[in-house]
Design a protein around this motif. Structure first.
Motif, PDB file in Angstrom:
ATOM      1  N   ALA A   1      -3.135   4.916   4.549  1.00 20.48           N
ATOM      2  CA  ALA A   1      -3.148   3.984   3.413  1.00 20.48           C
ATOM      3  C   ALA A   1      -1.829   4.046   2.666  1.00 20.48           C
ATOM      4  CB  ALA A   1      -4.315   4.333   2.486  1.00 20.48           C
ATOM      5  N   VAL A   2      -1.286   5.269   2.512  1.00 21.73           N
ATOM      6  CA  VAL A   2      -0.004   5.416   1.818  1.00 21.73           C
ATOM      7  C   VAL A   2       1.100   4.705   2.595  1.00 21.73           C
ATOM      8  CG1 VAL A   2       1.753   7.066   1.051  1.00 21.73           C
ATOM      9  CG2 VAL A   2      -0.669   7.550   0.661  1.00 21.73           C
ATOM     10  N   LEU A   3       1.080   4.894   3.904  1.00 26.90           N
ATOM     11  CA  LEU A   3       2.091   4.240   4.760  1.00 26.90           C
ATOM     12  C   LEU A   3       2.038   2.728   4.573  1.00 26.90           C
ATOM     13  CD1 LEU A   3       4.174   4.428   7.114  1.00 26.90           C
ATOM     14  CD2 LEU A   3       2.221   4.113   8.668  1.00 26.90           C
ATOM     15  N   ARG A   4       0.813   2.222   4.535  1.00 23.53           N
ATOM     16  CA  ARG A   4       0.630   0.788   4.380  1.00 23.53           C
ATOM     17  C   ARG A   4       1.224   0.319   3.063  1.00 23.53           C
ATOM     18  NH1 ARG A   4      -3.804  -2.478   6.467  1.00 23.53           N
ATOM     19  NH2 ARG A   4      -3.576  -4.516   5.508  1.00 23.53           N
ATOM     20  N   HIS A   5       0.954   1.045   1.999  1.00 25.57           N
ATOM     21  CA  HIS A   5       1.480   0.650   0.689  1.00 25.57           C
ATOM     22  C   HIS A   5       2.995   0.753   0.647  1.00 25.57           C
ATOM     23  CE1 HIS A   5      -2.381  -0.045  -0.927  1.00 25.57           C
ATOM     24  NE2 HIS A   5      -2.790   1.231  -0.925  1.00 25.57           N
ATOM     25  N   MET A   6       3.545   1.772   1.319  1.00 25.54           N
ATOM     26  CA  MET A   6       5.000   1.900   1.373  1.00 25.54           C
ATOM     27  C   MET A   6       5.601   0.686   2.054  1.00 25.54           C
ATOM     28  SD  MET A   6       6.396   5.670   2.251  1.00 25.54           S
ATOM     29  CE  MET A   6       5.295   6.080   3.580  1.00 25.54           C
ATOM     30  N   ALA A   7       4.971   0.308   3.170  1.00 24.44           N
ATOM     31  CA  ALA A   7       5.490  -0.832   3.931  1.00 24.44           C
ATOM     32  C   ALA A   7       5.414  -2.103   3.097  1.00 24.44           C
ATOM     33  CB  ALA A   7       4.713  -0.989   5.231  1.00 24.44           C
ATOM     34  N   GLU A   8       4.399  -2.183   2.253  1.00 25.05           N
ATOM     35  CA  GLU A   8       4.263  -3.367   1.406  1.00 25.05           C
ATOM     36  C   GLU A   8       5.264  -3.349   0.251  1.00 25.05           C
ATOM     37  OE1 GLU A   8      -0.519  -3.767   2.270  1.00 25.05           O
ATOM     38  OE2 GLU A   8       0.177  -3.554   0.194  1.00 25.05           O
ATOM     39  N   GLY A   9       5.974  -2.230   0.115  1.00 27.88           N
ATOM     40  CA  GLY A   9       7.060  -2.172  -0.870  1.00 27.88           C
ATOM     41  C   GLY A   9       6.665  -1.577  -2.202  1.00 27.88           C
ATOM     42  N   ARG A  10       5.483  -0.979  -2.264  1.00 27.63           N
ATOM     43  CA  ARG A  10       5.048  -0.453  -3.566  1.00 27.63           C
ATOM     44  C   ARG A  10       5.827   0.811  -3.938  1.00 27.63           C
ATOM     45  NH1 ARG A  10       0.485  -3.020  -5.383  1.00 27.63           N
ATOM     46  NH2 ARG A  10      -0.659  -4.157  -3.772  1.00 27.63           N
ATOM     47  N   SER A  11       5.960   1.008  -5.256  1.00 28.62           N
ATOM     48  CA  SER A  11       6.615   2.222  -5.762  1.00 28.62           C
ATOM     49  C   SER A  11       5.614   3.382  -5.718  1.00 28.62           C
ATOM     50  CB  SER A  11       7.068   2.008  -7.208  1.00 28.62           C
ATOM     51  OG  SER A  11       5.915   1.814  -8.014  1.00 28.62           O
ATOM     52  N   ASN A  12       6.122   4.581  -5.908  1.00 27.46           N
ATOM     53  CA  ASN A  12       5.234   5.747  -5.919  1.00 27.46           C
ATOM     54  C   ASN A  12       4.149   5.592  -6.979  1.00 27.46           C
ATOM     55  OD1 ASN A  12       7.041   6.540  -4.096  1.00 27.46           O
ATOM     56  ND2 ASN A  12       7.762   8.378  -5.198  1.00 27.46           N
ATOM     57  N   ALA A  13       4.587   5.131  -8.143  1.00 22.72           N
ATOM     58  CA  ALA A  13       3.625   4.954  -9.226  1.00 22.72           C
ATOM     59  C   ALA A  13       2.610   3.885  -8.866  1.00 22.72           C
ATOM     60  CB  ALA A  13       4.358   4.575 -10.507  1.00 22.72           C
ATOM     61  N   GLY A  14       3.108   2.820  -8.272  1.00 20.45           N
ATOM     62  CA  GLY A  14       2.233   1.715  -7.874  1.00 20.45           C
ATOM     63  C   GLY A  14       1.194   2.192  -6.883  1.00 20.45           C
ATOM     64  N   ILE A  15       1.654   2.997  -5.922  1.00 27.56           N
ATOM     65  CA  ILE A  15       0.723   3.507  -4.909  1.00 27.56           C
ATOM     66  C   ILE A  15      -0.306   4.426  -5.583  1.00 27.56           C
ATOM     67  CG2 ILE A  15       0.508   4.913  -2.816  1.00 27.56           C
ATOM     68  CD1 ILE A  15       3.344   4.011  -2.071  1.00 27.56           C
ATOM     69  N   ALA A  16       0.186   5.275  -6.468  1.00 27.72           N
ATOM     70  CA  ALA A  16      -0.714   6.216  -7.151  1.00 27.72           C
ATOM     71  C   ALA A  16      -1.788   5.450  -7.913  1.00 27.72           C
ATOM     72  CB  ALA A  16       0.095   7.103  -8.081  1.00 27.72           C
ATOM     73  N   THR A  17      -1.387   4.407  -8.637  1.00 25.67           N
ATOM     74  CA  THR A  17      -2.344   3.607  -9.405  1.00 25.67           C
ATOM     75  C   THR A  17      -3.363   2.960  -8.474  1.00 25.67           C
ATOM     76  OG1 THR A  17      -0.503   3.108 -10.858  1.00 25.67           O
ATOM     77  CG2 THR A  17      -2.546   1.840 -11.188  1.00 25.67           C
TER      78      THR A  17
END
Lengths: 220, 582
Positions: free
Chosen positions: A162-178
């Protein structure tokens, strides 16, 4: 968005789509300040009318090729803090790659028909305004499903996936955490493990990591 | 100069049916085999008594008769030389008969006297008319005929006025001594000798005139026969003078022997001439066949000038308006269309076999060059039209994709937004459900339309290049497609063609071959982009007309590339193309 209503500029040659987009944006409580038929028109009007984000169609007059990308490059150079949301009829990740080459902050790439989804559009605009990157999640989903990666992705835990997916979508660390209801620290730990497991070159902290992850996903 | 020549050629053209009849004759070897053994037996029999007392003369005479016969048979195989052939064979027979007086029995001595004269005259006629000169033939025939008539009349009169002993024959020989009279016999004999000597002189003069008129290759080809004619003519004159001066039998034997050996030069000259002529004809055909580059009037002219030894020869090539600009030999196609005219020295008409070979070779070379040029033109035209078709198709596809992209797709997305807005605005649950369903359906329609438009023409190719575009295409499929293409940019046509080849190959592998793994490889080198798509499917793909694969092969070939399909059933498919990309 509340008190600070987001000011938007649109560069899109199709009047019907432009109207549809304006209507959709109006419903999202953002303010459309500029509607232009070409990239140059948008840039010209921006001299008089400041905006927070520009929505730009890739294929526009005069060449109907990559005119929108060129406009984005000019805009990024002259207004580095203005968000740019590229819209493309075709799922062409190399457009996104090109868009991110000179910097990933405040830039996003969406499939055109995604704007019909009000939530997706609101989320993308918010993120480019806040300095994040955006890559259409449908495209990322398809890349992740590409069987080439299945063996390697099996090594990741569901959370890491899931984290990989969010990274690929361009989210920031904070964005992913939220999004994942977890702490930024935990996200960073996941990322380090992902980069190690998948042998992705580059650093999980690098602000250009979206490019590295996309490149890995595309196998280039 | 062309007029007489053309008339001559018209004459020889009229003789053509004879030539075609001659083709049906038995082969030369068969002729030799059938004619020579009995002829040799007869000739040896005729000279049998001579072997004992005059063996040298007998040997020379046997050789002469056989050689004349052989030369005659050899000439039978030559174009338009059947007349000369017959004359030589006749001369051989008559000259042999002329020596029948060796047998001092019955009518044989009597037969020998006129046979001898007629044989010599025939041989002279054969030489004079070789290879042939129809214009001179008519006048010549009258002259030769008159002389032969006078000689035969003088001989017959001398016979009538004598007994056989006067000729050196035995008294028992059959002899029509009508009114023996020594004086009359001497007068008639002398008349014969004088007319003979006169004819010899005239004959040599005729040859001199002909020699002076001839030029180039005609002179060279006539040389052996001319020399033989002069020598034998001189020998005959000497013989006649010696006879007139009543030389002794021993002296006459010497003269006859030397004369006979010299006369062997006549058939030898014919053989040499025939061989030279055949060689020259071969050279004509050969040189035309080995012309450098496409045959043109100029190159043929110089080749023919060289072979026919005529520095003024000219080949004037068609087309011309309103008939050929000069009179000359017409050169036509097999269909009868005018190709050119050959303007040559009229003296060449003597050697019409050579001229005909030259005309045929010229026609062959020019017609070949014309056909080749026409074929090249046609091929170029076909090639260009194929290219135009492909280009038109590409333009049309591009237009269609653009219409879809700029029109229909945009509208559908706008409608999709409106549906979404209506859905979130309405409070009525049934309406919301309908709008939601419509929105989902519309999303699918938009996606389908996008795939369709992208299939019609890959609009992004021009922006992102082949490698990226193929990578994006590969990402649409939920299974591994290995893309190993060069990242560089190529000409628009090359990229588009390569894209279509790969897209078709992949689509074929997915739809028909049920492949589970596809590899796309490519390499650019030396102005060529080579691509290959390999799958592990069931194989059996065919490039039959009308299939997608045949379409892409056509497309590749239209831009001068190569493409092939290797698809044995059960062994996967490999589609390969080599595309010019400079």
């Amino acid at each position: 968005m509340g008190a600070n209503t987001v000011r938007i500029g649109i560069a899109e040659d199709s009047a019907l789509f432009r109207d549809g987009l304006t209507m959709q944006l109006g419903r999202l409580d953002v303010q459309v300040m500029i509607t232009a038929g070409t990239g140059d028109e948008l840039l010209a009007q921006m001299a008089r009318q400041p905006i927070d984000a520009a929505i730009i169609d890739v294929r526009m007059p005069p060449n109907f090729t990559d005119d929108g990308l060129r406009t984005a490059e000019k805009l990024a150079a002259s207004h580095p803090d203005t968000g740019i949301l590229m819209l493309s009829q075709y799922a062409e990740l190399s457009y996104a790659t090109r868009l991110f080459t000179s910097g990933t902050a405040h830039r996003g790439y969406l499939l055109k028909d995604r704007v019909a989804n009000a939530e997706a559009l609101r989320d993308a605009l918010q993120r480019v305004c806040q300095g994040e990157s955006v890559v259409d999640d449908q495209l990322i989903g398809r890349l992740l499903n590409h069987q080439r990666h299945l063996n390697k992705l099996d090594d990741l835990t569901p959370t890491e996936q899931a984290v990989l997916r969010h990274m690929a979508e361009g989210r920031s660390n904070a964005g992913i955490a939220t999004t994942m209801w977890t702490s930024t620290k935990a996200v960073e730990a996941h990322m380090t493990r992902i980069f190690a497991k998948l042998e992705i070159p580059g650093s999980p902290d690098d602000n250009r990591r979206v490019l590295a992850v996309l490149a890995w996903l595309r196998g280039t | 100069m062309g007029t007489a020549f053309t008339a001559v050629m018209a004459g020889s053209a009229a003789r053509r049916p004879t030539v075609s009849v001659v083709r049906a004759r038995p082969r030369l070897q068969v002729l030799y085999g059938v004619i020579c053994p009995p002829a040799a037996a007869l000739i040896i029999l005729a000279f049998w008594p001579m072997w004992r007392d005059r063996p040298l003369l007998a040997l020379a005479s046997v050789i002469l008769s056989m050689a004349l016969l052989s030369a005659g048979i050899l000439l039978l195989d030559e174009p338009s030389q059947q007349g000369s052939a017959g004359t030589l064979i006749g001369a051989s027979a008559l000259l042999t008969a002329g020596w029948l007086n060796n047998w001092q029995v019955g009518p044989l001595p009597l037969i020998s006297v006129p046979s001898s004269v007629a044989g010599i005259m025939l041989a002279a006629w054969a030489m004079y008319t070789y290879p042939h000169s129809p214009n001179e033939k008519r006048a010549g025939r009258r002259f030769f005929g008159t002389v032969l008539g006078i000689l035969l009349a003088a001989d017959l009169a001398a016979i009538a006025a004598s007994r056989p002993q006067a000729w050196g024959f035995s008294a028992g020989a059959w002899w029509p001594s009508l009114m023996p009279n020594q004086t009359a016999f001497q007068v008639f004999s002398l008349t014969f000798d004088l007319v003979g000597v006169g004819f010899s002189v005239a004959y040599m003069l005729l040859w001199l005139v002909r020699w002076r008129r001839s030029r180039g290759i005609s002179r060279r080809l006539a040389k052996p026969v001319a020399m033989a004619a002069s020598v034998t003519c001189a020998a005959t004159a000497v013989e006649l003078v010696a006879t007139a001066l009543s030389a002794g039998p021993h002296a006459m034997t010497v003269i006859f022997t030397v004369e006979a050996y010299l006369q062997i030069g006549v058939p030898a000259a014919f053989v040499v001439s025939v061989l030279q002529r055949r060689f020259a004809r071969t050279r004509v055909a050969d040189l035309i066949l080995h012309l450098r580059g496409p045959a043109r009037a100029s190159s043929i002219t110089s080749a023919l000038r060289d072979i026919l030894e005529d520095p003024d020869l000219e080949v004037v090539e068609a087309p011309w308006s309103g008939g050929p600009p000069v009179a000359g030999l017409p050169v036509t196609t097999t269909a009868g269309d005018q190709l050119a005219v050959i303007v040559a020295d009229p003296s060449l008409s003597m050697d019409d076999d050579l001229v005909r070979a030259a005309v045929a070779a010229t026609a062959f070379a020019l017609e070949n060059a014309q056909l080749e040029a026409a074929l090249t033109d046609q091929l170029r035209e076909v090639h260009q039209s194929r290219l135009r078709i492909i280009q038109a198709e590409t333009t049309e596809r591009r237009r269609l994709e653009r219409d879809l992209h700029d029109g229909t797709q945009q509208r559908l997305v706008a409608i999709s937004i409106m549906l979404g807005a209506a859905e979130s605005d309405t409070t009525e649950e049934p309406v919301r459900a309908i709008l939601s369903r419509a929105g989902t359906e519309l999303a699918q329609v938009i996606e389908g339309l996008r795939d369709l438009a992208h299939g019609i023409h890959p609009g992004v190719l021009h922006q992102v290049g082949l490698e990226q575009a193929i990578r994006s295409m590969a990402e649409q499929y939920p299974f591994p497609i290995d893309v190993r293409l060069p990242a560089g940019r190529f000409s628009e046509g090359a990229e588009l063609t390569a894209y279509y080849v790969i897209a078709e190959a992949v689509s074929n592998a997915v739809k028909h071959a049920r492949a589970r793994r596809i590899t796309i490889t490519g390499k650019a080198a030396g102005g060529w982009l080579s691509i290959a798509v390999t799958d592990d499917g069931q194989g059996g793909a065919r490039a039959d007309a009308g299939t997608g694969i045949s379409g892409i092969i056509d497309r590749v070939r239209a831009i001068d590339g190569e493409a092939s399909v290797d698809s044995a059933p059960g062994h996967g498919t490999r589609i390969w193309a080599r595309i010019p990309c400079a």
